[in-house]
Design an enzyme around this catalytic site. Structure first.
Site, mmCIF file in Angstrom:
data_model
loop_
_atom_site.group_PDB
_atom_site.id
_atom_site.type_symbol
_atom_site.label_atom_id
_atom_site.label_comp_id
_atom_site.label_asym_id
_atom_site.label_seq_id
_atom_site.Cartn_x
_atom_site.Cartn_y
_atom_site.Cartn_z
ATOM 1 N N ILE B 96 52.437 54.170 2.233
ATOM 2 C CA ILE B 96 51.990 53.025 2.661
ATOM 3 C C ILE B 96 51.797 53.470 4.413
ATOM 4 O O ILE B 96 52.937 52.999 4.633
ATOM 5 C CB ILE B 96 51.803 52.136 2.089
ATOM 6 C CG1 ILE B 96 51.285 51.840 0.343
ATOM 7 C CG2 ILE B 96 50.857 51.392 2.221
ATOM 8 C CD1 ILE B 96 50.134 52.291 0.190
ATOM 9 N N HIS B 112 57.790 47.000 -9.028
ATOM 10 C CA HIS B 112 58.792 48.026 -8.915
ATOM 11 C C HIS B 112 59.785 48.232 -10.135
ATOM 12 O O HIS B 112 60.319 46.025 -10.344
ATOM 13 C CB HIS B 112 59.345 47.754 -7.571
ATOM 14 C CG HIS B 112 60.782 48.888 -7.509
ATOM 15 N ND1 HIS B 112 60.352 49.993 -6.764
ATOM 16 C CD2 HIS B 112 61.994 47.918 -8.072
ATOM 17 C CE1 HIS B 112 61.519 50.374 -6.925
ATOM 18 N NE2 HIS B 112 62.433 49.410 -6.810
#
Lengths: 220, 220
Positions: B96, B112
């Site tokens: 990102i 995650h």
């Protein structure tokens, strides 16, 4: 006479983990004896505990040795004299050198107040609070040259709660530490610990106790 | 009409976490709508899911953009057009950039498969097995510029079992992921998420549901 596991401990502080091991032995949950406890601090609370329980406690002044290696040579000598098989670090705040590591390869245990490899080094609880994790815990591992990096034997998880301080979090983790450290020594005393590189496994028990902790805090 | 939380999702793969969010919305456990799903992979399974559930799914070919920033400018434009309030990364395998971060500050979520800060980056489950940890898990966090380093919102712990493979461990972690990702969106949709630097807290519910997960796998 059963063949008791002979433990040598290194301490620097209050020794609450040492106490948990003493308690497990006195309750006959753990078939072992602590043959010597060595402190690098004269005023360590852990030495009071050894006295109270009639154990062999020694204050070894690092100031009398040229360096950490020479200091550890004396530790190794004292461990040998007391026929120590496994070494337990119980709040020992000195770096371990190759003197001790080579004398007791894969036979030195440490407990650390985090879920390693997160938050190595000092003040692990404070590190966890600052990071803002929601789960932390403690780890018993074999000691190797790197900092808190040896093979993991057992871990226990605890939540970090909204209003936790270093003190409240430390207390919550300590409770788990006092469970898992004696547990590991039980596995060792019953020859159930299998070390294969970094993979540590626990062999099945010939006499299952039913209340054994293998993965405290870990839920499927 | 209730004021529904408007979610935009970025995907690259199979989209099982996206599915968990879709399911929570369809079961009315989560008052939200997914107004757009953008994939950087044409064959992403996640796009099949959007089609199946009548959602707005878009394949945006990175090959048509000069660089990642230009690509993200188009994402931001599409999100704006679809009045996206919060961005959900659901198996999105691109880095990102500041384009998206500055358009949605503290409004981008990622999940995650580890207990961060342990095992950042790709193949977290494999990293955990190689290290030999006994407890791992998953983390929902806010996305910031660093790799998997943003403020933690929720974590869930799972045990690593003796015979685990990457596949069995991944499956065990995935089950927890599918619980905690929708849970975070529920907190957001009911305005209960409070972000104060790295400390994320959950405000008390005005209508407690009784089965809320705050610290799954963490036991005192």
């Amino acid at each position: 006479m059963p063949d008791l596991l002979r433990i040598g401990a290194l301490v620097s502080g209050n020794g609450t983990n040492l106490q948990a091991i003493i308690d497990a032995i006195e309750k006959k949950e753990l078939e072992a004896e602590i043959t010597v406890v060595i402190s690098n601090k004269k005023t360590a609370g852990a030495l009071e505990r050894t006295k109270k329980h009639g154990l062999n406690g020694i204050y070894l002044d690092p100031g009398n040795y040229e360096n950490n290696r020479e200091y550890e040579k004396e530790i190794v000598r004292l461990f040998g004299k007391n026929r120590v098989q496994w070494v337990v670090l119980a709040g020992y705040l000195k770096i371990i050198t190759d003197e001790l590591l080579s004398a007791y390869p894969d036979r030195i245990l440490n407990i650390h107040p985090s879920l390693l490899p997160a938050f190595t080094g000092l003040h692990a609880q404070e590190q966890a609070l600052k990071y803002g994790v929601k789960i932390t815990g403690c780890t018993v591992h074999l000691v190797e040259a790197g900092l808190d990096s040896g093979p993991v034997i057992i871990q226990a998880a605890v939540p970090v709660l909204e209003n936790d301080t270093v003190e409240t979090l430390t207390e919550r983790i300590s409770k788990k530490e006092h469970q898992i450290y004696p547990q590991v020594l039980k596995w060792i005393s019953t020859r159930r610990l299998k070390i294969d590189g970094r993979r540590v496994s626990i062999l099945p028990s010939s006499s299952p106790s039913g209340n054994e902790i293998i993965n405290p805090g870990g839920i499927v």
